[in-house]
Design a protein around this motif. Sequence first.
Motif: not given
Length: 388
Positions: A358-359, A361-363, A365, A372, A376
């Motif tokens: 997740v970390r 994917r946030r950086s 996309p 993302l 989730q």
Amino acid sequence: MLGVVINGGDTAQPGTALLIAAAPVGKGRLIDASSVLPTLAAVPPSALTGTPAATVVELADPLDPQTVLTRIRAAATAEGPLFLYIAGQLQLDRKQRLLHLALARTSPMTMRYTALPWHWLAAETGIRRPGTTTVVVDLVADADAWQHIASRGLGLGQGIRLYGRVTPAPQRRGAASPDYLKACAAIWRSGARPDLATLHEQAAARAGGEQALLLAIGTPPPRRVAPPAGAAPVGTSRSEADPQPSGDPHPAILAAAQAGRHAEAAAAAAAWEQQELRAHGPGSVQAIHWLEVRADLARLAQDPSLSCELWMAVADARLTRQQTTDDPDVEGAVDRAHHQWEQIRDLPRARALAPALVRLRRSVPGRQRGALQVLQRRLESLHAGPVA
């Protein structure tokens, strides 16, 4: 049993050889490690170290890891060449997932207190001057240790030469024989004194051993060793200093993976990665390339959790190199990690890997819209129930 033999001769920079033969007593014994000691004891000490004068110390079926550590530590203080010859069995600590050399009183339940952690050996030899330490092993690995070595290798650190073999636990009753080290001894007793790389190839061919992983750090690139009939050839790792490289290792590694020899392929790739780490440093494009190879080999071996973990490591390494979040190589690594994560059917493992993914994917996309959000939603479903 502890014996010391000192060979006379030139005392300038004498060599030191420490012979360790260790395995549990009783039904937990996978290898008759101590059977190699009489054979090695019959070898001239100078052959074991390649020096005119040599000190040889034997440690047979030791009981206590601190005793072994003390002997290793004492040997490591020698200024001249140091050779460690180790016959025994490797087991994996189930709690910390660390490799251990099993000793006489080792059992799965007491491993953390009765076996020698492999990283102790790495730490004691790692403080020596690079190029002065050689470790030669003939090891049997239990099922957990075998999988660990196949995915992560059996390195000892920069500047330490490592030769030998690791074989899986025998499927039939009875203990395996340290035939690789016995073959080394037979070659020396014949009067021959080949260089280490040649000795390794000759001993491996004589010993055979289907599925054996051959270890050769500081030798020419991976190539097929011609083993006896029925033995599976494996690759060895490249020496940066070798002036005559043997060709591209990728076809042989891929062929091994496609033939189902996944442990062999993973071990060869891990050896190349370690070589590039030593030659070019962590975060180098060369080391990252072999990390990518290992990630894809894990995919071919149908190990999505390991593949996901390795692809995330690739992405982190590229970001650390200041590659941008929209760099195609960074995006590709995160996309592959995401895809492999979705294939994981081990619920606790999928949950454990999710926060790091997740970390990332946030950086990063990526080009696929809503990646993302898809991640989730799937993570929420993991917490709600079994993987679909």
